[in-house]
Each structure stands twice: as structure tokens, then as C-alpha cells.
Design a protein around this motif. Sequence first.
Motif, PDB file in Angstrom:
ATOM      1  N   THR A   1       5.268  44.655  21.940  1.00 17.59           N
ATOM      2  CA  THR A   1       6.063  43.493  22.349  1.00 17.59           C
ATOM      3  C   THR A   1       5.889  43.237  23.840  1.00 17.59           C
ATOM      4  OG1 THR A   1       7.693  43.916  20.623  1.00 17.59           O
ATOM      5  CG2 THR A   1       8.399  42.535  22.455  1.00 17.59           C
ATOM      6  N   ARG A   2       5.895  44.294  24.614  1.00 18.33           N
ATOM      7  CA  ARG A   2       5.708  44.157  26.061  1.00 18.33           C
ATOM      8  C   ARG A   2       4.345  43.527  26.367  1.00 18.33           C
ATOM      9  NH1 ARG A   2       6.503  49.416  27.548  1.00 18.33           N
ATOM     10  NH2 ARG A   2       8.702  49.122  27.112  1.00 18.33           N
ATOM     11  N   GLU A   3       3.301  43.983  25.652  1.00 16.49           N
ATOM     12  CA  GLU A   3       1.962  43.425  25.863  1.00 16.49           C
ATOM     13  C   GLU A   3       1.895  41.967  25.434  1.00 16.49           C
ATOM     14  OE1 GLU A   3      -0.884  45.902  23.926  1.00 16.49           O
ATOM     15  OE2 GLU A   3      -0.381  47.654  25.134  1.00 16.49           O
ATOM     16  N   ALA A   4       2.544  41.633  24.317  1.00 21.49           N
ATOM     17  CA  ALA A   4       2.530  40.249  23.851  1.00 21.49           C
ATOM     18  C   ALA A   4       3.257  39.338  24.836  1.00 21.49           C
ATOM     19  CB  ALA A   4       3.174  40.156  22.465  1.00 21.49           C
ATOM     20  N   ARG A   5       4.371  39.819  25.387  1.00 20.10           N
ATOM     21  CA  ARG A   5       5.084  39.030  26.407  1.00 20.10           C
ATOM     22  C   ARG A   5       4.215  38.838  27.643  1.00 20.10           C
ATOM     23  NH1 ARG A   5      10.458  42.004  25.506  1.00 20.10           N
ATOM     24  NH2 ARG A   5      11.531  40.609  24.093  1.00 20.10           N
ATOM     25  N   ARG A   6       3.512  39.901  28.024  1.00 22.72           N
ATOM     26  CA  ARG A   6       2.634  39.820  29.194  1.00 22.72           C
ATOM     27  C   ARG A   6       1.538  38.780  28.952  1.00 22.72           C
ATOM     28  NH1 ARG A   6       0.579  45.110  29.441  1.00 22.72           N
ATOM     29  NH2 ARG A   6       2.733  45.737  29.701  1.00 22.72           N
ATOM     30  N   ASP A   7       0.937  38.806  27.752  1.00 21.17           N
ATOM     31  CA  ASP A   7      -0.104  37.836  27.422  1.00 21.17           C
ATOM     32  C   ASP A   7       0.446  36.415  27.456  1.00 21.17           C
ATOM     33  OD1 ASP A   7      -1.883  39.891  27.078  1.00 21.17           O
ATOM     34  OD2 ASP A   7      -1.827  39.835  24.880  1.00 21.17           O
ATOM     35  N   GLN A   8       1.612  36.221  26.855  1.00 24.14           N
ATOM     36  CA  GLN A   8       2.200  34.891  26.812  1.00 24.14           C
ATOM     37  C   GLN A   8       2.531  34.389  28.216  1.00 24.14           C
ATOM     38  OE1 GLN A   8       6.068  34.444  25.094  1.00 24.14           O
ATOM     39  NE2 GLN A   8       5.667  32.334  24.488  1.00 24.14           N
ATOM     40  N   SER A   9       3.102  35.241  29.042  1.00 22.35           N
ATOM     41  CA  SER A   9       3.447  34.798  30.403  1.00 22.35           C
ATOM     42  C   SER A   9       2.186  34.519  31.215  1.00 22.35           C
ATOM     43  CB  SER A   9       4.333  35.825  31.107  1.00 22.35           C
ATOM     44  OG  SER A   9       3.625  37.010  31.353  1.00 22.35           O
ATOM     45  N   ALA A  10       1.107  35.257  30.956  1.00 23.63           N
ATOM     46  CA  ALA A  10      -0.144  34.992  31.669  1.00 23.63           C
ATOM     47  C   ALA A  10      -0.677  33.603  31.313  1.00 23.63           C
ATOM     48  CB  ALA A  10      -1.183  36.060  31.328  1.00 23.63           C
ATOM     49  N   VAL A  11      -0.600  33.255  30.035  1.00 26.59           N
ATOM     50  CA  VAL A  11      -1.055  31.928  29.622  1.00 26.59           C
ATOM     51  C   VAL A  11      -0.147  30.854  30.215  1.00 26.59           C
ATOM     52  CG1 VAL A  11      -1.414  30.405  27.636  1.00 26.59           C
ATOM     53  CG2 VAL A  11      -2.163  32.773  27.522  1.00 26.59           C
ATOM     54  N   GLU A  12       1.160  31.101  30.231  1.00 27.21           N
ATOM     55  CA  GLU A  12       2.081  30.130  30.834  1.00 27.21           C
ATOM     56  C   GLU A  12       1.771  29.934  32.319  1.00 27.21           C
ATOM     57  OE1 GLU A  12       5.840  31.893  29.917  1.00 27.21           O
ATOM     58  OE2 GLU A  12       6.001  30.854  27.993  1.00 27.21           O
ATOM     59  N   LYS A  13       1.437  31.010  33.022  1.00 27.51           N
ATOM     60  CA  LYS A  13       1.089  30.897  34.440  1.00 27.51           C
ATOM     61  C   LYS A  13      -0.208  30.114  34.622  1.00 27.51           C
ATOM     62  CE  LYS A  13       3.433  35.092  35.899  1.00 27.51           C
ATOM     63  NZ  LYS A  13       3.277  36.487  36.320  1.00 27.51           N
ATOM     64  N   LEU A  14      -1.173  30.331  33.719  1.00 26.84           N
ATOM     65  CA  LEU A  14      -2.423  29.568  33.800  1.00 26.84           C
ATOM     66  C   LEU A  14      -2.169  28.082  33.582  1.00 26.84           C
ATOM     67  CD1 LEU A  14      -4.922  31.876  31.891  1.00 26.84           C
ATOM     68  CD2 LEU A  14      -4.919  31.338  34.326  1.00 26.84           C
ATOM     69  N   ILE A  15      -1.285  27.750  32.643  1.00 25.18           N
ATOM     70  CA  ILE A  15      -0.949  26.348  32.395  1.00 25.18           C
ATOM     71  C   ILE A  15      -0.264  25.746  33.620  1.00 25.18           C
ATOM     72  CG2 ILE A  15       0.560  24.834  31.041  1.00 25.18           C
ATOM     73  CD1 ILE A  15      -0.120  26.561  28.610  1.00 25.18           C
ATOM     74  N   ALA A  16       0.674  26.493  34.206  1.00 29.09           N
ATOM     75  CA  ALA A  16       1.373  25.995  35.399  1.00 29.09           C
ATOM     76  C   ALA A  16       0.389  25.800  36.549  1.00 29.09           C
ATOM     77  CB  ALA A  16       2.473  26.973  35.802  1.00 29.09           C
ATOM     78  N   ARG A  17      -0.553  26.722  36.702  1.00 30.46           N
ATOM     79  CA  ARG A  17      -1.549  26.601  37.768  1.00 30.46           C
ATOM     80  C   ARG A  17      -2.444  25.383  37.524  1.00 30.46           C
ATOM     81  NH1 ARG A  17      -4.896  31.704  38.277  1.00 30.46           N
ATOM     82  NH2 ARG A  17      -2.876  32.522  38.902  1.00 30.46           N
ATOM     83  N   ALA A  18      -2.835  25.166  36.268  1.00 32.56           N
ATOM     84  CA  ALA A  18      -3.674  24.010  35.944  1.00 32.56           C
ATOM     85  C   ALA A  18      -2.916  22.712  36.211  1.00 32.56           C
ATOM     86  CB  ALA A  18      -4.125  24.079  34.495  1.00 32.56           C
ATOM     87  N   ASP A  19      -1.622  22.679  35.875  1.00 31.48           N
ATOM     88  CA  ASP A  19      -0.811  21.489  36.147  1.00 31.48           C
ATOM     89  C   ASP A  19      -0.713  21.239  37.648  1.00 31.48           C
ATOM     90  OD1 ASP A  19      -0.423  21.113  33.455  1.00 31.48           O
ATOM     91  OD2 ASP A  19       1.604  21.989  33.430  1.00 31.48           O
ATOM     92  N   ALA A  20      -0.494  22.292  38.415  1.00 31.53           N
ATOM     93  CA  ALA A  20      -0.393  22.146  39.870  1.00 31.53           C
ATOM     94  C   ALA A  20      -1.716  21.648  40.456  1.00 31.53           C
ATOM     95  CB  ALA A  20       0.006  23.467  40.511  1.00 31.53           C
ATOM     96  N   LEU A  21      -2.822  22.153  39.970  1.00 34.39           N
ATOM     97  CA  LEU A  21      -4.132  21.700  40.458  1.00 34.39           C
ATOM     98  C   LEU A  21      -4.369  20.234  40.101  1.00 34.39           C
ATOM     99  CD1 LEU A  21      -6.420  24.784  39.712  1.00 34.39           C
ATOM    100  CD2 LEU A  21      -5.652  23.932  41.938  1.00 34.39           C
ATOM    101  N   GLU A  22      -3.941  19.821  38.918  1.00 31.13           N
ATOM    102  CA  GLU A  22      -4.087  18.429  38.508  1.00 31.13           C
ATOM    103  C   GLU A  22      -3.269  17.506  39.417  1.00 31.13           C
ATOM    104  OE1 GLU A  22      -5.581  15.256  36.633  1.00 31.13           O
ATOM    105  OE2 GLU A  22      -6.186  17.333  36.306  1.00 31.13           O
ATOM    106  N   VAL A  23      -2.064  17.928  39.744  1.00 28.86           N
ATOM    107  CA  VAL A  23      -1.222  17.135  40.646  1.00 28.86           C
ATOM    108  C   VAL A  23      -1.874  17.048  42.028  1.00 28.86           C
ATOM    109  CG1 VAL A  23       0.992  17.138  41.870  1.00 28.86           C
ATOM    110  CG2 VAL A  23       0.926  17.567  39.413  1.00 28.86           C
ATOM    111  N   LEU A  24      -2.399  18.171  42.518  1.00 25.84           N
ATOM    112  CA  LEU A  24      -3.079  18.147  43.826  1.00 25.84           C
ATOM    113  C   LEU A  24      -4.288  17.225  43.799  1.00 25.84           C
ATOM    114  CD1 LEU A  24      -2.958  21.852  45.060  1.00 25.84           C
ATOM    115  CD2 LEU A  24      -1.919  19.856  46.122  1.00 25.84           C
TER     116      LEU A  24
END
Length: 139
Positions: free
Chosen positions: A96-119
Amino acid sequence: MAKPTKLERILRVRTLQLGLVQAEEARAHDRTASEAALKGRIAQLVAGVAPTPEPVAGFSLVAAAHFRERLHQSAHAAEGRLRAAQATAERAVEATREARRDQSAVEKLIARADALEVLREIRALEAAPAGRKNRHDPC
């Protein structure tokens, strides 16, 4: 509606995987609790079959001794099942800890991609030539 990006699809999959892993963790904890309860019930039965100082027939002593021996064997087996269930629960918690880590990593990648798109959009607006403004005087 915009076509889902690759990261969004990955996030959906990771979210589903997280749900499955959390369900498995809950089942593992339930098994552990069930095995612990069974071990406790066996211990109560063993205590209930303990020899008493009253004079009783020899046959009942033999039967009680046999029953106690069987209960001790069951208690030993229950202890082994409890240890196995606890190990399974620990592995489920780690999964469960690993799955949460994977999910949060993908969420961070999405947030980073959104921020780059805005920039990118901000830079495109800054680089765009100044447009002619039509000023209308009040009539």
C-alpha cells in the motif's frame, strides 16, 4: 472534451491499483484479527479443560488429557497461522505504501506538466506582438 493524456491514464490505473492494494491490506488485517481471536478462544478452551483437584474417573482424565493435547496442537497451529497472517499484513502495508508513492509521483508529474504548460502560455503571451488597441471615445 480533451483527449486524456498519458499521465492521466497512468494516474487512473495507479488509483485503481491503490484501491486494490488497500482492499488486500484490509483483508490481511481482518485475517490477522480472526487468527488472533481463534488463538484466544483456543486458550480459553485449554484453561477450561485444565485438571481439577476433585476425584474423577480415570477415563475422564484420559479423555481430558487427550482433549488438552489436541487443543495444544491447535494452539500451536493457530500461532503459526497468526504469524503468517501478520507477515501477510506487513507485506500488504508495504505494498500500500508503494502504491501510494507511485500514485503521488504520477500526481506530481501531472502538476509539473500543468505548471510548465501555464509557463509556456505566459511566455507565448509575453512574446506576442502588442496588438493595436481601439480606443473609443465616449459618444
